[in-house]
Motif scaffolding. Structure first.
Motif, PDB file in Angstrom:
ATOM      1  N   GLN A   1       0.857  -1.180   0.000  1.00 27.82           N
ATOM      2  CA  GLN A   1       0.000   0.000   0.000  1.00 27.82           C
ATOM      3  C   GLN A   1       0.901   1.241   0.000  1.00 27.82           C
ATOM      4  OE1 GLN A   1      -2.979   0.205   3.089  1.00 27.82           O
ATOM      5  NE2 GLN A   1      -3.752   2.197   2.399  1.00 27.82           N
ATOM      6  N   VAL A   2       0.707   2.114  -0.980  1.00 23.59           N
ATOM      7  CA  VAL A   2       1.612   3.259  -1.137  1.00 23.59           C
ATOM      8  C   VAL A   2       1.025   4.557  -0.601  1.00 23.59           C
ATOM      9  CG1 VAL A   2       2.895   2.286  -3.068  1.00 23.59           C
ATOM     10  CG2 VAL A   2       0.806   3.616  -3.517  1.00 23.59           C
ATOM     11  N   SER A   3      -0.290   4.619  -0.412  1.00 24.45           N
ATOM     12  CA  SER A   3      -0.875   5.857   0.120  1.00 24.45           C
ATOM     13  C   SER A   3      -2.289   5.606   0.633  1.00 24.45           C
ATOM     14  CB  SER A   3      -0.891   6.978  -0.931  1.00 24.45           C
ATOM     15  OG  SER A   3      -1.731   6.634  -2.001  1.00 24.45           O
ATOM     16  N   VAL A   4      -2.826   6.622   1.305  1.00 26.18           N
ATOM     17  CA  VAL A   4      -4.211   6.601   1.779  1.00 26.18           C
ATOM     18  C   VAL A   4      -4.936   7.817   1.200  1.00 26.18           C
ATOM     19  CG1 VAL A   4      -3.648   5.381   3.912  1.00 26.18           C
ATOM     20  CG2 VAL A   4      -3.610   7.887   3.874  1.00 26.18           C
ATOM     21  N   LYS A   5      -6.230   7.887   1.443  1.00 24.94           N
ATOM     22  CA  LYS A   5      -7.079   8.996   0.980  1.00 24.94           C
ATOM     23  C   LYS A   5      -6.978   9.227  -0.523  1.00 24.94           C
ATOM     24  CE  LYS A   5      -7.073  11.521   5.373  1.00 24.94           C
ATOM     25  NZ  LYS A   5      -6.930  12.823   6.046  1.00 24.94           N
ATOM     26  N   PRO A   6      -7.336   8.262  -1.362  1.00 22.48           N
ATOM     27  CA  PRO A   6      -7.906   6.948  -1.056  1.00 22.48           C
ATOM     28  C   PRO A   6      -6.809   5.888  -0.862  1.00 22.48           C
ATOM     29  CG  PRO A   6      -7.896   7.227  -3.415  1.00 22.48           C
ATOM     30  CD  PRO A   6      -7.336   8.513  -2.825  1.00 22.48           C
ATOM     31  N   PRO A   7      -7.170   4.740  -0.265  1.00 23.53           N
ATOM     32  CA  PRO A   7      -6.208   3.642  -0.155  1.00 23.53           C
ATOM     33  C   PRO A   7      -5.732   3.228  -1.553  1.00 23.53           C
ATOM     34  CG  PRO A   7      -8.138   3.265   1.234  1.00 23.53           C
ATOM     35  CD  PRO A   7      -8.459   4.441   0.371  1.00 23.53           C
ATOM     36  N   THR A   8      -4.415   3.241  -1.742  1.00 21.71           N
ATOM     37  CA  THR A   8      -3.837   2.971  -3.065  1.00 21.71           C
ATOM     38  C   THR A   8      -2.807   1.862  -2.928  1.00 21.71           C
ATOM     39  OG1 THR A   8      -4.171   5.289  -3.690  1.00 21.71           O
ATOM     40  CG2 THR A   8      -2.633   4.011  -5.025  1.00 21.71           C
ATOM     41  N   PHE A   9      -2.945   0.834  -3.771  1.00 24.25           N
ATOM     42  CA  PHE A   9      -2.101  -0.352  -3.698  1.00 24.25           C
ATOM     43  C   PHE A   9      -1.345  -0.536  -5.008  1.00 24.25           C
ATOM     44  CE2 PHE A   9      -5.804  -0.862  -1.003  1.00 24.25           C
ATOM     45  CZ  PHE A   9      -5.263  -1.295   0.199  1.00 24.25           C
ATOM     46  N   VAL A  10      -0.092  -0.952  -4.899  1.00 25.48           N
ATOM     47  CA  VAL A  10       0.703  -1.287  -6.077  1.00 25.48           C
ATOM     48  C   VAL A  10       0.938  -2.792  -6.084  1.00 25.48           C
ATOM     49  CG1 VAL A  10       2.929  -1.043  -7.228  1.00 25.48           C
ATOM     50  CG2 VAL A  10       1.819   0.960  -6.242  1.00 25.48           C
ATOM     51  N   LEU A  11       0.621  -3.428  -7.223  1.00 23.12           N
ATOM     52  CA  LEU A  11       0.904  -4.843  -7.426  1.00 23.12           C
ATOM     53  C   LEU A  11       2.098  -4.952  -8.372  1.00 23.12           C
ATOM     54  CD1 LEU A  11      -2.712  -6.234  -8.066  1.00 23.12           C
ATOM     55  CD2 LEU A  11      -1.538  -5.936  -5.887  1.00 23.12           C
ATOM     56  N   PHE A  12       3.158  -5.607  -7.925  1.00 25.88           N
ATOM     57  CA  PHE A  12       4.327  -5.818  -8.774  1.00 25.88           C
ATOM     58  C   PHE A  12       4.153  -7.150  -9.507  1.00 25.88           C
ATOM     59  CE2 PHE A  12       5.817  -2.856  -5.564  1.00 25.88           C
ATOM     60  CZ  PHE A  12       6.483  -1.927  -6.352  1.00 25.88           C
TER      61      PHE A  12
END
Length: 441
Positions: free
Chosen positions: A388-399
């Motif tokens: 998870q790279v950030s919030v507001k909004p929750p942001t996810f990176v998939l490698f």
């Protein structure tokens, strides 16, 4: 912090929409070589030299058919004056200076807003001399450009960014929840604000569009701090504002930028209309937490299935916001108003939620084991790692091995698994797919 706003103003057919598209880098507005054909969205976002800002194409603000052309141009210019931090005034270098240009220039000049004059359609060196004619309008910044070919756009953006305010226009402490009350005219936004605050802080009447200004109201409840942003908008004499539905979207966008949570207000008596979807869509695109607030619920004749039917309609019309909860209230009778702020607290928490990395990866591994990733031409998507790279909004990176192999349906499957495990009620989720580099293990 809200982005500063640049408005593009000028008479019809000078190339405002072409310039708008060039600045935001997307072809969002419909462009045709006839006056008055802008029919698409009028609000975009851009960034230049690290400075983010919003752009309004006033040509997309439609007024009543019986308005005189000059009156329409002046009305659009007035909207820009009210809303913008800086103005790009567009004229036609091919046609030359016209009386309409002079009328708009006088209106803009009196506004005391910073203005850059863009002489458009300077498409070749022979036309560069046409720029000098427009210095007679009295503006210090005059730049020849070609929206169609991109000539001079860098100089124009340098000048536009330089005229914008630097730093925050207002900042609240991190623990303050900023609530934007958004919706089209006459859904009861101001009445709802008054009812939540418990006092008449905003002038309200039964006529659509009577709120005098956008108002920030800080308040405390049960030891928690909030700011209510009422977006009903500035309304001045005449029918300029009442005649432009899209103006309500423009105001909503500015408030959404500054908010943590958007209360999307819907009129129960009138039901859901297209404009409601436009306004809610901006909150979704901006990545804000959102709650549907169905107001005037007391005015409906109901049976035991009325709420169920309305809820089904909301889910059908707002498919892109299945995550947003709904509350049915009456600002007039105070029905269920006490539930709004606890729900705001809840979705704000969800909007700012972080997931522990090892728990996230356990969930992704389980999801992959239950439903294998898609393949294309013999190559199957492999998900190596998630964070998870950030919030507001929750942001996810998939490698992954190849982002091209990620199908939108599988991304939706991953999102549904995240929501099933961690809820994320009231907030959009962003999923970004990146190729794992050879140096990452």
């Amino acid at each position: 912090m809200a982005r500063p706003v640049v408005a593009i103003v000028g008479r019809p057919n000078v190339g405002k929409s072409t310039l708008f598209n060039r600045i935001i880098g997307e072809r969002l507005a419909i462009v045709e070589d006839k006056p008055g054909v802008t029919r698409d969205r009028i609000y975009g976002t851009a960034e230049w030299n690290g400075v983010p800002f919003s752009v309004i194409d006033t040509g997309g603000i439609e007024l009543a058919d019986n308005d005189e052309m000059l009156q329409s141009i002046k009305a659009q210019a007035q909207l820009a004056i009210d809303e913008a931090d800086g103005i790009i005034f567009v004229v036609d270098g091919k046609t030359g200076l016209t009386p309409s240009d002079q009328e708009v220039a006088e209106l803009l000049y009196r506004s005391n807003k910073p203005i850059v004059l863009a002489v458009n359609k300077v498409d070749n060196p022979q036309r560069e001399e046409a720029v000098y004619e427009f210095y007679s309008l009295g503006f210090s910044e005059v730049i020849g450009v070609s929206g169609a070919h991109g000539t001079g756009i860098g100089d124009l953006l340098d000048a536009a960014v330089a005229m914008l305010p630097q730093g925050a226009d207002e900042e609240y402490d991190e623990d303050v929840i900023r609530i934007a009350v958004i919706g089209r005219p006459n859904v009861g936004k101001s009445s709802l604000v008054n009812a939540i605050l418990g006092e008449e802080r905003v002038i309200v009447s039964d006529i659509a569009g009577t709120t005098r200004d956008a108002i920030d109201t800080p308040f405390e409840r049960d030891g928690k701090r909030y700011v209510l942003i009422d977006t009903a908008g500035i309304r001045k004499r005449g029918k300029i504002y009442e005649n432009t539905e899209r103006y309500s979207v423009m105001r909503a966008m500015k408030a959404i930028e500054r908010a943590d949570v958007a209360l999307v207000v819907i009129n129960a008596e009138e039901g859901i209309v297209e404009q409601d979807k436009h306004i809610a869509g901006y909150a979704h695109e901006a990545g804000k937490a959102a709650i549907f607030v169905v107001n005037k619920w007391d005015a409906l004749e109901k049976d035991d299935k009325t709420m169920q039917r309305f809820e089904r309609k909301i889910r059908e019309e707002f498919l892109f916001m299945e995550y947003a909860p709904t509350i049915y209230v009456s600002a007039k009778t105070k029905q269920r108003l006490h539930r709004i702020l606890p729900l705001v607290d809840h979705v704000a928490d969800q909007h700012a939620m972080r997931v522990v990395t090892h728990v996230l990866n356990d969930l992704i591994n389980d999801a992959v084991a239950m439903n294998a990733p898609p393949s294309d031409k013999g190559r199957r998507l492999r998900i190596y790692y998630a964070t998870q790279v950030s919030v507001k909004p929750p942001t996810f990176v998939l490698f992954v091995n190849d982002p091209e192999l990620m199908h939108f349906s599988y991304e939706r499957y991953i999102e549904n698994k995240l929501r099933a495990a961690f809820q994320f009620e009231g907030t959009p989720i962003r999923i970004i797919t990146r190729r794992k580099s050879s140096s990452e293990h």
